[in-house]
Design an enzyme around this catalytic site. Structure first.
Site, PDB file in Angstrom:
ATOM      1  N   GLY A 134       0.810  -1.218   0.000  1.00 34.66           N
ATOM      2  CA  GLY A 134       0.000   0.000   0.000  1.00 34.66           C
ATOM      3  C   GLY A 134       0.837   1.259   0.000  1.00 34.66           C
ATOM      4  N   ASP A 135       1.948   1.237   0.725  1.00 37.15           N
ATOM      5  CA  ASP A 135       2.861   2.376   0.731  1.00 37.15           C
ATOM      6  C   ASP A 135       3.364   2.653  -0.681  1.00 37.15           C
ATOM      7  OD1 ASP A 135       4.720   4.363   1.866  1.00 37.15           O
ATOM      8  OD2 ASP A 135       6.278   2.859   1.475  1.00 37.15           O
ATOM      9  N   GLY A 136       3.719   1.588  -1.381  1.00 42.09           N
ATOM     10  CA  GLY A 136       4.235   1.740  -2.743  1.00 42.09           C
ATOM     11  C   GLY A 136       3.191   2.246  -3.722  1.00 42.09           C
TER      12      GLY A 136
END
Length: 147
Positions: free
Chosen positions: A35-37
Site C-alpha cells: 500500500g505504501d508503494g
C-alpha cells in the site's frame, strides 16, 4: 474490473505466473508494504502530470503528501466513508506491531499511517483501483492538499 481497462494486480499475477493468493492471509504489515508503494506511485503520478520540473521540486511536493502525519490526517477524515470491511482492514493495519517507526512521526500518526497503507494495499490487491483513487481524491480534498 478497474475503470478504463486493466486490473493491475491480476495482470501482474498473470504476466509473472504468480499463484492466486487469498489476500486475507496477508499480514497487515504486508498489506501496508504494498500500500505504501501504490499510494506513493499514485501521488507521484499526479504530481508529475501537473508539471514536469526538477526532480528535487517533484520530491518536495510529493514528500509532504506521503509522510505519515499527512496519511494519518487523511485516514481520520476518511473513516466515516469507509465500508465496514475497509474499516476492519484499516484497524488491523493500525494495530499491527511494527518493528520500526517513521523517523519524523509520532507513534499515533505512524500507526494510523500504517493502517491507511494497509487499506491502500488491500484495495490494490483487490483490483479496486477506482475505490482507492476515490479515497485518495476525497482525502486530499478534505485536507485541501495541493497535489
Amino acid at each position: 474490473m478497474a475503470q478504463g481497462g486493466i486490473e493491475i494486480a491480476s495482470y501482474l499475477r498473470e504476466k509473472f505466473c504468480l499463484e492466486e493468493v487469498d489476500i486475507r492471509t496477508y499480514s497487515p504489515l504486508a498489506l501496508a508494504y504494498i500500500g505504501d508503494g501504490i499510494y506513493d506511485l499514485i501521488i507521484r503520478s499526479v504530481v508529475l502530470a501537473k508539471g514536469n520540473t526538477r526532480a528535487g521540486a517533484l520530491h518536495k511536493r510529493t514528500s509532504g503528501i506521503v509522510k505519515a502525519q499527512t496519511q494519518a490526517q487523511m485516514i481520520e477524515t476518511l473513516l466515516p466513508l469507509l465500508t465496514q470491511e475497509e474499516e476492519e482492514i484499516y484497524r488491523r493495519g493500525r494495530n499491527a506491531k511494527s518493528p520500526t517507526m517513521a523517523k519524523n512521526a509520532t507513534m499515533s500518526d505512524y500507526r494510523k499511517a500504517t493502517g491507511f497503507e494497509a487499506l491502500m494495499g488491500w484495495l490494490y490487491l483487490q483490483d479496486e483501483i477506482p475505490r482507492l483513487v476515490e479515497l485518495i481524491q476525497e482525502g486530499a480534498e478534505r485536507l485541501q492538499l495541493k497535489i
